[in-house]
Design a protein around this motif. Structure first.
Motif, PDB file in Angstrom:
ATOM      1  N   ILE A   1       0.866  -1.185   0.000  1.00 43.16           N
ATOM      2  CA  ILE A   1       0.000   0.000   0.000  1.00 43.16           C
ATOM      3  C   ILE A   1       0.898   1.228   0.000  1.00 43.16           C
ATOM      4  O   ILE A   1       2.010   1.194   0.530  1.00 43.16           O
ATOM      5  CB  ILE A   1      -0.934  -0.005   1.242  1.00 43.16           C
ATOM      6  N   SER A   2       0.458   2.301  -0.643  1.00 44.39           N
ATOM      7  CA  SER A   2       1.274   3.526  -0.679  1.00 44.39           C
ATOM      8  C   SER A   2       1.061   4.320   0.607  1.00 44.39           C
ATOM      9  O   SER A   2       0.196   3.995   1.426  1.00 44.39           O
ATOM     10  CB  SER A   2       0.901   4.376  -1.888  1.00 44.39           C
ATOM     11  N   ILE A   3       1.845   5.369   0.783  1.00 41.02           N
ATOM     12  CA  ILE A   3       1.704   6.225   1.964  1.00 41.02           C
ATOM     13  C   ILE A   3       0.592   7.247   1.751  1.00 41.02           C
ATOM     14  O   ILE A   3      -0.323   7.377   2.566  1.00 41.02           O
ATOM     15  CB  ILE A   3       3.021   6.959   2.286  1.00 41.02           C
ATOM     16  N   SER A   4       0.666   7.984   0.638  1.00 42.04           N
ATOM     17  CA  SER A   4      -0.246   9.113   0.427  1.00 42.04           C
ATOM     18  C   SER A   4      -1.435   8.810  -0.471  1.00 42.04           C
ATOM     19  O   SER A   4      -2.440   9.514  -0.427  1.00 42.04           O
ATOM     20  CB  SER A   4       0.523  10.298  -0.174  1.00 42.04           C
ATOM     21  N   GLY A   5      -1.317   7.789  -1.314  1.00 40.21           N
ATOM     22  CA  GLY A   5      -2.378   7.538  -2.282  1.00 40.21           C
ATOM     23  C   GLY A   5      -2.269   8.423  -3.509  1.00 40.21           C
ATOM     24  O   GLY A   5      -3.176   8.457  -4.344  1.00 40.21           O
ATOM     25  N   ALA A   6      -1.150   9.153  -3.637  1.00 37.98           N
ATOM     26  CA  ALA A   6      -0.955  10.024  -4.804  1.00 37.98           C
ATOM     27  C   ALA A   6      -0.691   9.176  -6.052  1.00 37.98           C
ATOM     28  O   ALA A   6      -0.067   8.112  -5.976  1.00 37.98           O
ATOM     29  CB  ALA A   6       0.210  10.981  -4.567  1.00 37.98           C
ATOM     30  N   ARG A   7      -1.171   9.660  -7.188  1.00 39.20           N
ATOM     31  CA  ARG A   7      -0.852   9.048  -8.477  1.00 39.20           C
ATOM     32  C   ARG A   7       0.293   9.860  -9.076  1.00 39.20           C
ATOM     33  O   ARG A   7       0.290  11.097  -9.018  1.00 39.20           O
ATOM     34  CB  ARG A   7      -2.061   9.077  -9.413  1.00 39.20           C
ATOM     35  N   TYR A   8       1.263   9.177  -9.663  1.00 34.02           N
ATOM     36  CA  TYR A   8       2.447   9.849 -10.207  1.00 34.02           C
ATOM     37  C   TYR A   8       2.453   9.782 -11.727  1.00 34.02           C
ATOM     38  O   TYR A   8       2.255   8.710 -12.314  1.00 34.02           O
ATOM     39  CB  TYR A   8       3.718   9.233  -9.620  1.00 34.02           C
ATOM     40  N   ALA A   9       2.694  10.935 -12.326  1.00 31.54           N
ATOM     41  CA  ALA A   9       2.681  11.040 -13.784  1.00 31.54           C
ATOM     42  C   ALA A   9       4.104  11.140 -14.330  1.00 31.54           C
ATOM     43  O   ALA A   9       5.010  11.652 -13.677  1.00 31.54           O
ATOM     44  CB  ALA A   9       1.872  12.262 -14.206  1.00 31.54           C
ATOM     45  N   HIS A  10       4.291  10.654 -15.547  1.00 26.49           N
ATOM     46  CA  HIS A  10       5.565  10.717 -16.270  1.00 26.49           C
ATOM     47  C   HIS A  10       5.697  12.114 -16.880  1.00 26.49           C
ATOM     48  O   HIS A  10       4.971  12.484 -17.781  1.00 26.49           O
ATOM     49  CB  HIS A  10       5.564   9.645 -17.361  1.00 26.49           C
ATOM     50  N   LEU A  11       6.658  12.901 -16.381  1.00 25.91           N
ATOM     51  CA  LEU A  11       6.952  14.225 -16.935  1.00 25.91           C
ATOM     52  C   LEU A  11       8.442  14.292 -17.269  1.00 25.91           C
ATOM     53  O   LEU A  11       9.222  13.449 -16.803  1.00 25.91           O
ATOM     54  CB  LEU A  11       6.556  15.327 -15.956  1.00 25.91           C
TER      55      LEU A  11
END
Length: 334
Positions: free
Chosen positions: A223-233
């Motif tokens: 499970i992640s810590i923040s629940g943030a989704r990360y985008a490729h930039l």
């Protein structure tokens, strides 16, 4: 500036020094940096109304940050967005005639008043308040206020920001967010963790520290810590719509970005406005973040960006795409 110094017994040159001073604010001791006018020869302190007032304002603002209270200008902004006078807003809320005036001029509001003002900052909440409470406004005033609420709700910029931020709050747990619905409090605590530990943390590096923390914790705990989704930039993985998140944190006086120039390069430094809150992050989460911090302590923004470009999840996605937490298994922090 020259002043008469009682200690020296003559008129002397003065200078301004900065020292820590404690002020009693609502029964709580608050320490702030204070500018003090002193004798340039013996150091005797002089009374300076301008400096004393500025320090008192600084102490009040520090108290507001500590307790998440609205600042005077924010209270005024809420009132102005609805086109209300100070007296009209106080009347609407069944408060004393001078209450809003005092708050906008620097008096600290009580918690109940602050909560109501925060609630009414959102137009849809103002509509609810108007329809579910007995108010003393005239029918004409009420009608005009409802028209203003309609206009605010239709405002494209307001609706766009609201929609973007709500995507985080309402996301169902899935592999793209590490099987955790976005947790704003945890995200803020992560930012404050890294910002308070670093002397000069740039935004680009922060984005990578957050990504590695979430991904490594997911790899080890499912499970992640923040629940943030990360985008490729181009500069590596970043939280999706990070500009909205950082803007919200700035509005909440949690942290903000300062822009400065160094040898012709524009840099964006993360400035924490409060200490990392206790009880938000677990010991296991903090332990992972501490490992990430130590791993990249000597890395600059360019170095950590280049390092993140080597990850399989970055290679397997294109610009703008979400990097699934399924790629966390491939991360090796040697």
């Amino acid at each position: 500036m020259r002043k008469y110094c009682e200690e020296c017994g003559r008129e002397v040159e003065t200078k301004v020094i900065t020292k820590r001073e404690a002020y009693d604010v609502c029964g709580e001791s608050v320490e702030v940096d204070a500018q003090v006018l002193v004798c340039a020869e013996c150091g005797e302190e002089f009374y300076c109304e301008e400096f004393d007032n500025a320090t008192l304002v600084r102490a009040y603002n520090e108290y507001r940050k500590r307790h998440r209270l609205l600042f005077p200008e924010e209270i005024k902004k809420i009132r102005v967005q609805y086109g209300l006078s100070q007296r009209s807003l106080a009347k609407l809320l069944n408060w004393g005639d001078k209450t809003i005036c005092r708050y906008e001029n620097g008096s600290i509001q009580d918690r109940a008043h602050n909560s109501l003002l925060l609630f009414l900052r959102e137009p849809e909440n103002m509509r609810t308040y108007l329809t579910e409470n007995e108010i003393v406004l005239t029918a004409k005033q009420r009608s005009k206020l409802l028209e203003t609420v309609d206009q605010l709700e239709k405002n494209s910029e307001y609706r766009s920001e609201k929609r973007l931020f709500s995507r985080y709050v309402t996301n169902a747990p899935c592999e793209e967010n590490g099987f955790r619905a976005f947790d704003y409090d945890k995200f803020c605590a992560m930012v404050l963790f890294f910002a308070n530990k670093s002397t000069e943390l740039l935004k680009t590096k922060l984005m990578k520290l957050l990504n590695y923390s979430d991904m490594v914790f997911y790899k080890e705990n499912g499970i992640s810590i923040s629940g943030a989704r990360y985008a490729h930039l181009p500069y590596g993985p970043v939280p999706e719509n990070f500009d909205i998140l950082l803007g919200t944190m700035a509005a909440d006086h949690i942290a903000h970005i300062d822009v400065f120039y160094d040898n012709g390069y524009e840099k964006h430094q993360v400035i924490p406005e409060e200490k990392m809150p206790e009880g938000i992050l677990s010991e296991d989460e903090l332990a992972v973040m501490e490992r990430i911090y130590k791993k990249f302590a000597g890395f600059g923004s360019v170095e950590i960006s280049n390092y993140s470009h080597k990850e399989k999840g970055y290679h397997a996605t294109r610009k703008g795409e979400i990097i699934s937490y399924s790629y966390a298994k491939d991360i090796q922090l040697n």
